[in-house]
Design a protein around this motif. Structure first.
Motif, PDB file in Angstrom:
ATOM      1  N   PHE B 235      -5.351   2.075   4.650  1.00  0.00           N
ATOM      2  CA  PHE B 235      -5.276   3.225   3.317  1.00  0.00           C
ATOM      3  C   PHE B 235      -6.561   3.116   2.417  1.00  0.00           C
ATOM      4  CE2 PHE B 235      -0.890   2.704   4.877  1.00  0.00           C
ATOM      5  CZ  PHE B 235      -0.652   4.024   4.965  1.00  0.00           C
ATOM      6  N   ASN B 236      -7.661   2.624   3.063  1.00  0.00           N
ATOM      7  CA  ASN B 236      -8.510   2.682   2.138  1.00  0.00           C
ATOM      8  C   ASN B 236      -9.793   3.105   2.640  1.00  0.00           C
ATOM      9  OD1 ASN B 236      -7.346   1.384  -0.502  1.00  0.00           O
ATOM     10  ND2 ASN B 236      -7.080  -0.455   0.671  1.00  0.00           N
ATOM     11  N   PHE B 237      -9.979   3.338   3.817  1.00  0.00           N
ATOM     12  CA  PHE B 237     -11.051   3.775   4.356  1.00  0.00           C
ATOM     13  C   PHE B 237     -10.874   4.735   5.668  1.00  0.00           C
ATOM     14  CE2 PHE B 237     -14.173   2.416   7.918  1.00  0.00           C
ATOM     15  CZ  PHE B 237     -15.319   3.267   7.227  1.00  0.00           C
ATOM     16  N   GLU B 238     -11.556   5.663   5.143  1.00  0.00           N
ATOM     17  CA  GLU B 238     -11.090   6.938   6.101  1.00  0.00           C
ATOM     18  C   GLU B 238     -11.473   6.683   7.675  1.00  0.00           C
ATOM     19  OE1 GLU B 238      -9.718  10.628   6.928  1.00  0.00           O
ATOM     20  OE2 GLU B 238      -9.714   9.299   5.389  1.00  0.00           O
ATOM     21  N   GLY B 239     -12.490   5.960   7.797  1.00  0.00           N
ATOM     22  CA  GLY B 239     -13.074   5.493   9.320  1.00  0.00           C
ATOM     23  C   GLY B 239     -12.218   4.643   9.919  1.00  0.00           C
ATOM     24  N   ALA B 240     -11.163   4.019   9.210  1.00  0.00           N
ATOM     25  CA  ALA B 240     -10.525   3.132   9.717  1.00  0.00           C
ATOM     26  C   ALA B 240      -9.130   3.760  10.464  1.00  0.00           C
ATOM     27  CB  ALA B 240     -10.052   1.959   8.846  1.00  0.00           C
ATOM     28  N   ARG B 241      -8.933   4.830   9.915  1.00  0.00           N
ATOM     29  CA  ARG B 241      -7.555   5.605  10.154  1.00  0.00           C
ATOM     30  C   ARG B 241      -7.238   5.659  11.624  1.00  0.00           C
ATOM     31  NH1 ARG B 241      -4.050   8.884   7.950  1.00  0.00           N
ATOM     32  NH2 ARG B 241      -5.138   8.864   6.139  1.00  0.00           N
ATOM     33  N   GLU B 242      -8.472   6.219  12.170  1.00  0.00           N
ATOM     34  CA  GLU B 242      -8.229   6.427  13.519  1.00  0.00           C
ATOM     35  C   GLU B 242      -7.763   5.476  14.509  1.00  0.00           C
ATOM     36  OE1 GLU B 242      -9.879   9.737  16.730  1.00  0.00           O
ATOM     37  OE2 GLU B 242     -10.287  10.310  14.648  1.00  0.00           O
ATOM     38  N   PRO B 243      -8.853   4.546  14.396  1.00  0.00           N
ATOM     39  CA  PRO B 243      -8.550   3.205  15.494  1.00  0.00           C
ATOM     40  C   PRO B 243      -7.446   2.503  15.083  1.00  0.00           C
ATOM     41  CG  PRO B 243     -10.527   2.861  13.873  1.00  0.00           C
ATOM     42  CD  PRO B 243     -10.250   4.437  13.813  1.00  0.00           C
ATOM     43  N   ILE B 244      -6.981   2.465  13.990  1.00  0.00           N
ATOM     44  CA  ILE B 244      -5.912   1.480  13.458  1.00  0.00           C
ATOM     45  C   ILE B 244      -4.452   2.455  13.865  1.00  0.00           C
ATOM     46  CG2 ILE B 244      -4.500   0.844  11.619  1.00  0.00           C
ATOM     47  CD1 ILE B 244      -7.122  -0.172  10.081  1.00  0.00           C
ATOM     48  N   SER B 343      -2.676   7.645  -2.081  1.00  0.00           N
ATOM     49  CA  SER B 343      -2.588   8.854  -1.218  1.00  0.00           C
ATOM     50  C   SER B 343      -1.284   9.577  -1.515  1.00  0.00           C
ATOM     51  CB  SER B 343      -2.609   8.444   0.041  1.00  0.00           C
ATOM     52  OG  SER B 343      -1.833   7.489   0.478  1.00  0.00           O
ATOM     53  N   ALA B 344      -0.441   9.323  -2.745  1.00  0.00           N
ATOM     54  CA  ALA B 344       0.876   9.692  -2.836  1.00  0.00           C
ATOM     55  C   ALA B 344       0.818  11.481  -3.136  1.00  0.00           C
ATOM     56  CB  ALA B 344       1.233   9.508  -4.315  1.00  0.00           C
ATOM     57  N   ASP B 345      -0.284  11.973  -3.575  1.00  0.00           N
ATOM     58  CA  ASP B 345      -0.390  13.516  -3.737  1.00  0.00           C
ATOM     59  C   ASP B 345      -0.586  14.090  -2.726  1.00  0.00           C
ATOM     60  OD1 ASP B 345      -0.043  13.417  -6.449  1.00  0.00           O
ATOM     61  OD2 ASP B 345      -2.041  12.919  -7.005  1.00  0.00           O
ATOM     62  N   ALA B 346      -1.636  13.222  -1.706  1.00  0.00           N
ATOM     63  CA  ALA B 346      -1.859  13.923  -0.449  1.00  0.00           C
ATOM     64  C   ALA B 346      -0.629  14.177   0.483  1.00  0.00           C
ATOM     65  CB  ALA B 346      -2.602  13.222   0.170  1.00  0.00           C
ATOM     66  N   PHE B 347       0.110  12.941   0.243  1.00  0.00           N
ATOM     67  CA  PHE B 347       1.501  12.794   1.091  1.00  0.00           C
ATOM     68  C   PHE B 347       2.407  13.839   0.590  1.00  0.00           C
ATOM     69  CE2 PHE B 347       5.792  11.340   1.391  1.00  0.00           C
ATOM     70  CZ  PHE B 347       5.834  11.092   2.655  1.00  0.00           C
ATOM     71  N   VAL B 348       2.566  14.184  -0.488  1.00  0.00           N
ATOM     72  CA  VAL B 348       3.525  15.216  -1.022  1.00  0.00           C
ATOM     73  C   VAL B 348       3.021  16.503  -0.504  1.00  0.00           C
ATOM     74  CG1 VAL B 348       4.633  16.468  -2.751  1.00  0.00           C
ATOM     75  CG2 VAL B 348       4.148  13.836  -3.134  1.00  0.00           C
ATOM     76  N   GLU B 349       1.671  16.706  -0.662  1.00  0.00           N
ATOM     77  CA  GLU B 349       1.318  17.962  -0.218  1.00  0.00           C
ATOM     78  C   GLU B 349       1.331  18.401   1.247  1.00  0.00           C
ATOM     79  OE1 GLU B 349      -1.250  21.566  -1.495  1.00  0.00           O
ATOM     80  OE2 GLU B 349       0.079  19.982  -2.327  1.00  0.00           O
ATOM     81  N   ALA B 350       1.256  17.277   2.225  1.00  0.00           N
ATOM     82  CA  ALA B 350       1.232  17.234   3.361  1.00  0.00           C
ATOM     83  C   ALA B 350       2.649  17.438   3.766  1.00  0.00           C
ATOM     84  CB  ALA B 350       0.631  16.060   4.088  1.00  0.00           C
ATOM     85  N   ALA B 351       3.500  16.689   3.044  1.00  0.00           N
ATOM     86  CA  ALA B 351       4.700  16.875   3.459  1.00  0.00           C
ATOM     87  C   ALA B 351       5.520  18.296   3.143  1.00  0.00           C
ATOM     88  CB  ALA B 351       5.729  15.915   2.449  1.00  0.00           C
TER      89      ALA B 351
END
Lengths: 863, 439
Positions: B235-244, B343-351
Motif C-alpha cells: 500500500f505504499n509503493f506502486e511498483g510493489a503492487r503487481e508482484p505482491i 488510498s481511501a479516496d481512491a477506493f471509494v472512487e473505484a468502488a
C-alpha cells in the motif's frame, strides 16, 4: 409330547416343503416305532421320571442344548436326595436315553444343529460308560441316525433349495462324526440292522446284570475324579455332594491352570468351567487370586461367544461386564498389582508372587483394553442380531451405559499406568481405549452424552480425575469430543487418527456446525486416500459425508448439500455404503463368506442414519437445482446438456412417462409431483407437496426447515418461470412477478439482476418503470449455434495439442515459453518465461487472444 | 499490550489484534502510532494514554532505551526516567561497543575494494578466500549476524540491513541466512526502501518454498507472516503492487490467506479495487476481481467486514441498496485503517465505478437521482460524475435530462463477433505448434 411343541418352534426356520417331507418321515418312523414298541416299553418306564423333568426345563429353553445339561444334573441330585434309588450307572443310562430322545426329536424336525449337539453329548456319555457293554439304544440311534442322514443328504442333492447355513454346517458335522463312530461299532450296528427286534430284545436283559457290578466302579470313579482331574462332571457332582472343601483358596491356581489348559480344546464344557470359576471367585481372598480368577473367567465368558455365527448369551455378557468392573475395582484398590500385556506368566501355583525388592508392581499378564474392546464388540454383535423394533433391543441398548462406564474406567486405569514411565505402557493401548470411548460418543446428541458422562463420573467418585479428559472438560459433549480427538490427533497415527477425525467431523455436523465440519473434512484430505483404508473406516467416512450433507441442508445450503450427498445417494447403494442393510444382489451371486462379512459389519440400528430422510433431502435438493436448469436448457436446446443428478433425472423421466398419476404415496412421489408443479411455475402447489412429506418431522426444528424450503422454492420457482416464459414476453413488470411469487420487490429484482449479470437471461431492467425488458434477437439460429460450438471445439483441440506436445517434450522445448508471457495474462509467466527467442510475438498476440488461458507454460508455471 | 489491542478493537472495525501476532514489534509500532494519532485527533485522551502505555510495553524489550525513556517521561509526566532505564541504556551501549569490536575487522575488510572484488558467487569459496588471505573466521561472520540483530533491536535499521546483507553474502548457515533475510526485509520496510523490500520479499518467498517444503506447518506460519509483512510495501509503493498481488493470488498464498488469516481479504479487495484504473491490463484486473469475489463468498462464514460486505452485496447478492450502505461503512473503515487510510479516496472512487458498471450492465434505463444516491452523491454531482464516466469509458449511454434518466444501449452480443473472437488466435497457435513439431 414335546414333539408338537418342537415342531411349532422350528417351523419358522424351516420351509413348508421341508415340513411336508418331515411328516412323511414321521409317519415312517411311527411305523418303525410300532414295530419296536414292545421293546421300548420297558425303556420308557425308566425314562419317564427323568424325562418329565428334563422336558419341563426344556420347554422354556427350547433348542438351547447347553441348558439341558444343567437340567439333567439338577434332576440327578434330586434323585440322590431321594435316597439313591438308582445307581450311577443307571443314571448315566437315563441320561443317555434323554439324549437319544432329543436326537429323535431333532430327526423329526430336521433340526441338524440339535442333532449335532446331542450326538456330541451322546458320544461323551457313552465314553463314560466304557466299563459295560455299549448300550443297545445307542447302537440303535446310531443306525437310525446314519440312515436319516443319508436320506437327508440325498434329498439335499435333489432339491435345489438350500438349507440355511447353520443347518448345513451341522449336517456336515454330524456326517463326519457318524462316519467315525459307526466304524467303531460297525458289527453291532450290522447286527442291529439285520434283525432289529431280536437285537433290542437281547439288550433288555444284558444291562441289568451288568449294572450292579459296575456300580461300585462307577461310584469310585465319581469320587476319584474331582481330586485328580478337572472333569467338569466330577466337579458338579461333588459340589452338590457337599464336598466343597475341594475349593480352597490354595488350590485356586491349580484349578485355573487346569481350566486354562483345557481352553480351546474340544469337548470342554465352558459353562461348567465358568460355574467353577464363579465359585473360585467367591472364595478368593487375596487380590492376586481375585485378579487371576477374574481375568480367566472373563476370557472364558468371551469364549462362549466365539465363532462367527453365535452371539454371546446375554447373562454372560452381563456377568462379564460385572466381573470386568470388579476387576477394575480390585486393581484400583490394590495399586501394587497391575495387569499388563507384557508381563511374564507366573508358573508357580503353590505360592503367589510377592513384591520383590526394588520393584513397585506385581505384574499380571492380561490386557484390559482387549477385554474392553471385546465386551464392546459383543454388545454390537448382540444388537445386530436383535430385531430393532422390539423392546428387547431397547433393553439391550441400556447396557451401553454400563459398557461406557467400563470403557471410561479402563481409560482411567490406563492413565494411572501411563503415569509411571517405567512401565512403558504402549501408547497404542491408550489410543485404542480412547477411540472406543469416542466411538460411543460421536454419533449421539449432546444431551445423551452428558447423561453418560455424569453417570460415569458419579460411579468413580469425586476424588478421581482424568488426565486426558479432565472432569471439567467432559461435562460438555462438544468439549469432550474435542478433547478426545485432539488427544488422538497428537498421539496416534494412521487409521485411528483418521477415524478420530471422521468422528469429530460427524459430531460437528450432527450438531449443526457445518463450516467447521466441512473445513475439517476438506483439510483431512481423506477423500484422496480413503480407498486405502479398511472397510469399517470407509463406512465411517461415508456416514460422515452424509452427515455433513444433511447438516448443509439444515443450514439451507442446498447446493452444498446436493453436492455432498451426490456421491452416496447418486450411487443407489446407500444401504450398502452406510452398512445399514444388505443389498439385494441381483446378478452376481455373493459367496456365503462375503455375505457373512457383510452382515458382520452392519451397524446396529441405533446408529443408523434414516435412509428415507436422506433420500428425501437428496431429492429435494436435486429438485431445487435441477428444475431451473431444465427450464434453462429447455428453452435453448444448444446449451450443453449439464446433468446434476442422474438419479433424479431418471426418476423424473419415469414419473413423466406415467399416464395416470395418483395422489403421492411415498416421499419420492411427493418430490416428483412437487418438481412437476415447480416446473409449471406453480410454486404454491410445489410447496404444499414438499411440506406434506411426513419425514421432515424427524429433523430437529422441522418448521424452520419447511420455511427455508418454501423460500427456496419461491426463488427457484421465479427463476424457472423466467427461464420458461421469457421467450413469450417483451416486458414484465417486477411488481407482477413479485405478486406472483409473493416475494419482495427488492428480492425479485435481486434475483433478476443476478440472472442478467450471469448472462443467464437476455434482458435488462428499466428502473423508471420497474420492468424487465427482454431483449429480442438473442435466439440463435441452428447454423449460428453450430458455428459457435465448432469454434469452441476447435480451440479446445488446439489446447489439447499444445498440452500433448508439451508433455512429449517435457521442458526440453522452449517453443512455448512465449506463451507464459501472455498465457496467464502475462503475470505468472514473468517469473518463469525469460523471453525466449520468440518473445517478439508477445505484444502482437496479446492484443488478439481473448480466452487463451491454458497455455503450455501456464501449466508449467502452475506445476 | 493486550489491553491496547482490545481497546483499539473495541468498536470492532480494526483488525489490528488479529494481525499483531504476525508482525514483528518494530512493524507493529507504526500501526500503534497510527492509532495514537487517530485517538489524539478525535480528542480521546484516555485512549491516547492507554495506547502510549501500550507503546512503552511494546518497546520495553527492545534496545531503543532512549526512546522508551522519553515515552516514559511523557507518560508519567516526570522529567527524568527511572534508574533502570539508565542502567539498561548503559548495558546497551556497552554491548554495542562489544559488537563493534567483534565485527570491526570484517566490516573494515568488506569496505576495501580489492576484497570485495575478490568475492565470487560461491559462498564456500568466498569464506575460504577470506580465511586464507585475511584471517576471517566463521565466528566473525556470525558476529555480523548478531550485531545486525542488535542494531535492528536498537531501531537502527539502516546499519542493520547492511550488516545482515554482508552476513548473507558470507554465511553458509541456512537457518541464520533465512533469519537474516527476514531481518533485512523488516529493516527495509522500516526504512521505507520499498524497492529493496520487494526484492527481499522475493527472497523470503523463495526461501519458504525451497527450504521448508517438507514442513507444511512451518510453511503456513511463515507464509502468514510474509503476507502480513508484505502489506507495507503493497500500500505504499506502486511498483510493489503487481508482484505482491501476484503472490497473493498464487495458489499457495491464497490458501494461506483462506486458512489462517481471512482478514487479509480486506486488503486484497482494496488493492484490487483501487488498482482498477491503474492496472494496465484490464483482463487481469477482471480476473482478479472474479477471484476475489469467489474468495469472499467462500470465506463469508468466517470473516466479514464492511469491505467484504460491499463485494458481497454488489456481486453476490446484487443488492445495490446494501452495496451503497456497505460502501459508506467501508469508507470509514478505510480511513481508520493504517494501510488503507491513504488510498481511501481512491477506493471509494473505484468502488463507485464498480457499482456503476454493474448497474449499467443490468439496467437499460435508470433514474439519475436514484443512481446518484446509490453512489453516495447528490444529484448534480451524480450527473457530472456520470457524464465523466460515460466520457471516460465510452459507455454506450445517453442522458435524457428532461426525464432525468440515463438510457443504456445494450448492444446484443453479436454471434458473428463471438465466433471471430473464439477463432482469432487459432491460426497463429497452430502455426507455432507446427513449427515446434517440425523442429
Amino acid at each position: 409330547m414335546s414333539r408338537f411343541f418342537r415342531g411349532g418352534d422350528e417351523s419358522s426356520s424351516d420351509s413348508s416343503s421341508d415340513e411336508e417331507e418331515l411328516y412323511s418321515e414321521e409317519e415312517e418312523e411311527q411305523k418303525q416305532k410300532g414295530q419296536e414298541g414292545s421293546q421300548d416299553d420297558s425303556d420308557d418306564d425308566s425314562q419317564n421320571d427323568s424325562d418329565s423333568d428334563s422336558d419341563d426345563s426344556d420347554d422354556g429353553k427350547a433348542g438351547i442344548n447347553k441348558f439341558l445339561k444343567d437340567a439333567s444334573s439338577d434332576e440327578e441330585s434330586e434323585d440322590e436326595v431321594r435316597g439313591k434309588v438308582k445307581s450311577a450307572k443307571d443314571k448315566r443310562l437315563d441320561e443317555l436315553e434323554a439324549t437319544i430322545k432329543q436326537i429323535e426329536n431333532g430327526q423329526k424336525n430336521g433340526d441338524w444343529t440339535l442333532i449335532s449337539a446331542e450326538s456330541d453329548k451322546l458320544n461323551r456319555q457313552v465314553a463314560k460308560l466304557t466299563s459295560g457293554k455299549t448300550p443297545k439304544p445307542y447302537i440303535r440311534i446310531l443306525a437310525e441316525l446314519e440312515d436319516f442322514m443319508n436320506e437327508a443328504l440325498a434329498k439335499a442333492k435333489v432339491t435345489p433349495k438350500k438349507m440355511n447355513a447353520t443347518q448345513a454346517r451341522a449336517l456336515n458335522a454330524v456326517k463326519q462324526k457318524i462316519k467315525k463312530t459307526n466304524k467303531e461299532f460297525q458289527t453291532q450296528i450290522d447286527s442291529y440292522r439285520a434283525d432289529k427286534d431280536a437285537y433290542m430284545e437281547s439288550s433288555d436283559d444284558e444291562p441289568v446284570p451288568v449294572a450292579p457290578k459296575t456300580k461300585k466302579t462307577a461310584r469310585f470313579e465319581v469320587e476319584a475324579a474331582p481330586a485328580l482331574e478337572d472333569d467338569d462332571e466330577g466337579f458338579a457332582t461333588v459340589g452338590k455332594g457337599g464336598k466343597a472343601l475341594q475349593y480352597t483358596p490354595e488350590s485356586i491356581f491349580k484349578h485355573l491352570r487346569g481350566i486354562m489348559e483345557s481352553r480351546g480344546k474340544k469337548n470342554t464344557d465352558r459353562t461348567e468351567q465358568i460355574k467353577v470359576m464363579e465359585k473360585l471367585y467367591e472364595i478368593a481372598t487375596t487380590p492376586y487370586q481375585k485378579i487371576r480368577v477374574l481375568l480367566t473367567i472373563v476370557s472364558a465368558r468371551f469364549d462362549l461367544g466365539a465363532g462367527t455365527g453365535n452371539v454371546m448369551p446375554l447373562e454372560h455378557w452381563k456377568a462379564a461386564e460385572k466381573e470386568l468392573s470388579s476387576l477394575l475395582e480390585v486393581l484400583q484398590e490394590n495399586r501394587e498389582y497391575i495387569v499388563v500385556e507384557h508381563a511374564e506368566e507366573w508358573d508357580d501355583d503353590e505360592k503367589p508372587p510377592s513384591l520383590q525388592a526394588g520393584e513397585t508392581y506385581i505384574k499380571v499378564a492380561g490386557s484390559i483394553v482387549s477385554y474392553v474392546e471385546r465386551l464392546d464388540d459383543e454388545l454390537v454383535r448382540s444388537l445386530q442380531s436383535i430385531d430393532p423394533h422390539t423392546s428387547e433391543y431397547i433393553e439391550r441398548l441400556q447396557d451401553e451405559g454400563a459398557l461406557y462406564n467400563i470403557i471410561f474406567r479402563g481409560l482411567l486405569y490406563y492413565e494411572t499406568l501411563r503415569k509411571d514411565e517405567a512401565l512403558e505402557t504402549p501408547q497404542d493401548s491408550v489410543n485404542r481405549i480412547v477411540m472406543r470411548r469416542l466411538e460411543h460418543v460421536y454419533f449421539k446428541p449432546a444431551q445423551v452424552v452428558k447423561t453418560f458422562e455424569e453417570n460415569c463420573w458419579k460411579a468413580v467418585g469425586d476424588a478421581v480425575e482424568s488426565v486426558i479428559t479432565p472432569r471439567s472438560q467432559a461435562q460438555d459433549a462438544g468439549n469432550l469430543v474435542n478433547v478426545l480427538c485432539n488427544y488422538l490427533f497428537s498421539n496416534s497415527e494412521g487409521i485411528i487418527r483418521a477415524r478420530a477425525m471422521l468422528c469429530q467431523v460427524y459430531f460437528l455436523a450432527l450438531h449443526g456446525e457445518y463450516y467447521r465440519a466441512r473445513d475439517m473434512m476438506l483439510m483431512s484430505h481423506l477423500q484422496e486416500n480413503i480407498p486405502n483404508f479398511d472397510v469399517q473406516s470407509q463406512i465411517l467416512y461415508n456416514r460422515t459425508l452424509v452427515q455433513v450433507g444433511l447438516c448443509a441442508f439444515r443450514k439451507g445450503l442446498v447446493y452444498d448439500a446436493q453436492n455432498t450427498l451426490q456421491e452416496i445417494c447418486g450411487s443407489g447403494r446407500q444401504k450398502e455404503l452406510l452398512a445399514q442393510g444388505v443389498m439385494m444382489q441381483r446378478y452376481n451371486q455373493v459367496s456365503p463368506e462375503q455375505e457373512r462379512l457383510e452382515k458382520q459389519r452392519q451397524l446396529p440400528f441405533h446408529m443408523h442414519i434414516n435412509l428415507e430422510l436422506l433420500e428425501c433431502v437428496y431429492l429435494t435438493c436435486s429438485m431445487l437445482l435441477e428444475i431451473p436448469l431444465l427450464a434453462q436448457t429447455g428453452s435453448s436446446p444448444d446449451v450443453k446438456k449439464r446433468v446434476i443428478s442422474k438419479t433424479y433425472r431418471r426418476m423424473l423421466e419415469y414419473h413423466e412417462r406415467q399416464i395416470f398419476t395418483g395422489p403421492p404415496e411415498n416421499t419420492r412421489d411427493h418430490v416428483m409431483q412437487a418438481s412437476k408443479a415447480l416446473a409449471a411455475g406453480e410454486w404454491k402447489k410445489s410447496t404444499t407437496f414438499i411440506h406434506s412429506i411426513k419425514i421432515w418431522d424427524l429433523m430437529p426444528n422441522a418448521e424452520e426447515i419447511k420455511t427455508m424450503l418454501s423460500k427456496q422454492i419461491q426463488e427457484e420457482g421465479l427463476r424457472t418461470y423466467l427461464f420458461t416464459y421469457a421467450p413469450f414476453y417483451d416486458t414484465l413488470a417486477i411488481e407482477t412477478l413479485s405478486g406472483m411469487f409473493e416475494l419482495d420487490i427488492t428480492k425479485v429484482s435481486a434475483v433478476v439482476s443476478k440472472m442478467i449479470s450471469h448472462e443467464e437471461l437476455a434482458a435488462s431492467l428499466d428502473q423508471v418503470t420497474l420492468t424487465v425488458i427482454f431483449r429480442k434477437g438473442v435466439e440463435l439460429s441452428r447454423l449460428q449455434s453450430l458455428a459457435l460450438a465448432l469454434s469452441d471445439k476447435a480451440s479446445a483441440l488446439i489446447e489439447t495439442n499444445e498440452r500433448t506436445l508439451e508433455q512429449r517434450t517435457q521442458g526440453t522445448s522452449n517453443a512455448f515459453e512465449r506463451q507464459g508471457g501472455r498465457g496467464r495474462g502475462g503475470h505468472r509467466g514473468r517469473g518463469g518465461g525469460r523471453g525466449g527467442p520468440r518473445g517478439g510475438g508477445n505484444t502482437q498476440r496479446q492484443a488478439g487472444g481473448t480466452q487463451f488461458t491454458g497455455g503450455a507454460l501456464g501449466a508449467a508455471v502452475r506445476g | 499490550m493486550e489491553e491496547v489491542l482490545t481497546g483499539v478493537s473495541a468498536d470492532g472495525s480494526s483488525i489490528m489484534p488479529k494481525m499483531a501476532p504476525h508482525l514483528s514489534r518494530h512493524l507493529l509500532f507504526p500501526l500503534i502510532q497510527f492509532e495514537e494519532q487517530k485517538a489524539e485527533e478525535s480528542g480521546d485522551d484516555a485512549m491516547a494514554r492507554q495506547i502510549l502505555s501500550g507503546k512503552i510495553k511494546l518497546l520495553e524489550d527492545t534496545n531503543m532505551t532512549d526512546y522508551v525513556a522519553t515515552l516514559y517521561c511523557e507518560f508519567h509526566g516526570v522529567a527524568d526516567p527511572p534508574a533502570e532505564y539508565i542502567k539498561k541504556r548503559q548495558e546497551v551501549l556497552s554491548q554495542l561497543e562489544k559488537y563493534e569490536q567483534a565485527t570491526a575487522k570484517i566490516a573494515d575488510l568488506l569496505t576495501q575494494d580489492e576484497v570485495v572484488n575478490g568475492l565470487r558467487s560461491d559462498k564456500v569459496a568466498n569464506l575460504e578466500f577470506l580465511k586464507n588471505s585475511h584471517g576471517v573466521t566463521v565466528e566473525m561472520v556470525d558476529a555480523l549476524y548478531d550485531f545486525g540483530q542488535f542494531q535492528f533491536r536498537c531501531g537502527q535499521y539502516e546499519p542493520a540491513a547492511e550488516m545482515l546483507y554482508q552476513f548473507r553474502v558470507l554465511s553458509t548457515d541456512n537457518d541464520k541466512v533465512s533469519g537474516a533475510t527476514w531481518g533485512k526485509l523488516a529493516s527495509e520496510i522500516l526504512q521505507t526502501n520499498w524497492e529493496s523490500a520487494v526484492d527481499e520479499l522475493k527472497n523470503v518467498k523463495e526461501n519458504i518454498d525451497t527450504k521448508l517444503f517438507n514442513n507444511p506447518r512451518a510453511q503456513l506460519d511463515h507464509r502468514t507472516m510474509l503476507v502480513h509483512w508484505s502489506l507495507f510495501p503493497l500500500f505504499n509503493f506502486e511498483g510493489a503492487r503487481e508482484p505482491i498481488l501476484d503472490m497473493f493470488f498464487s495458489a499457495a498464498y491464497i490458501n494461506t490467506i483462506q486458512t489462517s488469516c481471512p482478514w487479509i481479504l480486506r486488503y486484497l479487495i482494496a488493492a484490487v479495487i483501487t488498482g482498477r484504473t491503474r492496472a494496465r491490463n484490464s483482463s487481469l484486473q477482471q480476473k482478479q476481481m472474479k477471484d476475489v469475489i469467489r474468495y469472499v463468498r467462500q470465506e463469508a462464514y468466517e470473516y466479514t467486514d464492511p469491505i467484504t460486505q460491499f463485494v458481497n452485496a454488489l456481486y453476490i447478492a446484487h443488492d445495490f441498496e446494501a452495496a451503497r450502505e456497505a460502501l459508506h461503512l467501508a469508507e470509514q473503515v478505510c480511513r481508520s485503517d493504517f494501510f488503507l487510510a491513504s488510498s481511501a479516496d481512491a477506493f471509494v472512487e473505484a468502488a463507485r465505478h464498480l457499482i456503476c458498471e454493474s448497474y449499467c450492465k443490468i439496467f437499460s434505463r435508470m433514474n439519475i437521482r436514484d443512481l446518484s444516491s446509490k453512489l453516495g452523491l447528490n444529484p448534480d454531482d451524480g450527473e457530472k460524475w456520470i457524464v465523466n464516466l460515460i466520457r471516460e469509458t465510452r459507455l454506450d449511454a445517453k442522458i435524457d435530462s428532461q426525464d432525468g434518466t440515463v438510457v443504456m444501449n445494450h448492444p446484443p452480443n453479436n454471434v458473428y463477433q463471438q465466433v471471430i473472437e473464439k477463432t482469432k488466435g487459432g491460426f497463429f497457435r497452430t502455426q507455432v505448434l507446427n513449427a515446434a513439431v517440425s523442429k
